[in-house]
Design a protein around this motif. Structure first.
Motif, PDB file in Angstrom:
ATOM      1  N   ARG A 184      21.475  -6.694 -53.948  1.00 36.98           N
ATOM      2  CA  ARG A 184      22.028  -5.359 -53.715  1.00 36.98           C
ATOM      3  C   ARG A 184      23.474  -5.274 -54.189  1.00 36.98           C
TER       4      ARG A 184
ATOM      5  N   LEU B 117      27.291   0.936 -58.957  1.00 32.71           N
ATOM      6  CA  LEU B 117      27.477   2.138 -58.154  1.00 32.71           C
ATOM      7  C   LEU B 117      27.264   3.370 -59.026  1.00 32.71           C
ATOM      8  N   SER B 118      26.703   4.393 -58.423  1.00 32.53           N
ATOM      9  CA  SER B 118      26.532   5.645 -59.151  1.00 32.53           C
ATOM     10  C   SER B 118      27.883   6.363 -59.199  1.00 32.53           C
ATOM     11  N   ASP B 119      27.982   7.367 -60.064  1.00 32.90           N
ATOM     12  CA  ASP B 119      29.224   8.144 -60.153  1.00 32.90           C
ATOM     13  C   ASP B 119      29.542   8.811 -58.822  1.00 32.90           C
ATOM     14  N   ALA B 120      28.512   9.325 -58.156  1.00 31.11           N
ATOM     15  CA  ALA B 120      28.722   9.997 -56.869  1.00 31.11           C
ATOM     16  C   ALA B 120      29.256   9.017 -55.826  1.00 31.11           C
ATOM     17  N   GLU B 121      28.742   7.776 -55.821  1.00 30.29           N
ATOM     18  CA  GLU B 121      29.215   6.777 -54.868  1.00 30.29           C
ATOM     19  C   GLU B 121      30.671   6.394 -55.153  1.00 30.29           C
ATOM     20  N   VAL B 122      31.012   6.265 -56.429  1.00 29.46           N
ATOM     21  CA  VAL B 122      32.390   5.935 -56.799  1.00 29.46           C
ATOM     22  C   VAL B 122      33.325   7.062 -56.360  1.00 29.46           C
ATOM     23  N   ARG B 123      32.934   8.328 -56.603  1.00 31.95           N
ATOM     24  CA  ARG B 123      33.758   9.461 -56.189  1.00 31.95           C
ATOM     25  C   ARG B 123      33.935   9.495 -54.672  1.00 31.95           C
ATOM     26  N   ARG B 124      32.855   9.215 -53.931  1.00 28.58           N
ATOM     27  CA  ARG B 124      32.934   9.230 -52.469  1.00 28.58           C
ATOM     28  C   ARG B 124      33.875   8.131 -51.983  1.00 28.58           C
ATOM     29  N   ILE B 125      33.772   6.937 -52.574  1.00 31.66           N
ATOM     30  CA  ILE B 125      34.640   5.824 -52.177  1.00 31.66           C
ATOM     31  C   ILE B 125      36.094   6.145 -52.480  1.00 31.66           C
TER      32      ILE B 125
ATOM     33  N   ASP C 129      37.381   8.737 -49.995  1.00 26.98           N
ATOM     34  CA  ASP C 129      37.661   8.136 -48.697  1.00 26.98           C
ATOM     35  C   ASP C 129      38.952   7.312 -48.725  1.00 26.98           C
TER      36      ASP C 129
END
Length: 124
Positions: free
Chosen positions: A87, A92-100, A103
């Motif tokens: 895992r 990471l997807s673009d959306a996950e990178v943006r969320r991180i 935050d």
């Protein structure tokens, strides 16, 4: 692979040496191999050869056994560890990178919620 890791994974130790260094019997080592916990390489004469990484793994198994874990529990633990590494290797997807990033920026600004930050700025 770095040179240090390459050397640690090089299978050069025969069973007798591994037995001395790990304080395990040949029977125990073969049993762990039969259970799929370790996978030593074989020489051209079909003798088992172990690496430093294999010995580390055998010592870890020995510690687990001393702590009261059963072979099935040890297998589960290694399986979970392998799945966790799989895992971690996923991108990471673009959306996950943006969320991180979102935050992290919120944490660094001292506000836990970005909408709170905006309302606080409007009060000034």
């Amino acid at each position: 692979m770095r040179e240090k890791e390459l050397r640690r994974s090089l299978a050069v130790f025969p069973m007798g040496t591994v037995m001395k260094l790990t304080d395990l019997t040949a029977r125990q080592i073969r049993y762990y191999e039969d259970q799929g916990l370790i996978k030593p390489e074989r020489s051209t004469g079909n003798r088992r050869l172990y690496s430093l990484n294999d010995m580390d793994l055998l010592l870890e198994i020995k510690d687990f056994i001393n702590d009261g874990l059963m072979i099935a529990d040890i297998k589960k633990q290694y399986q979970q560890r392998d799945e966790g590494q799989f895992r971690e290797d996923k991108s990471l997807s673009d959306a996950e990178v943006r969320r991180i990033l979102h935050d992290e920026f919120a944490k660094q600004s001292g506000f836990s919620n970005p909408s709170t930050a905006i309302s606080d700025l409007n009060r000034l």
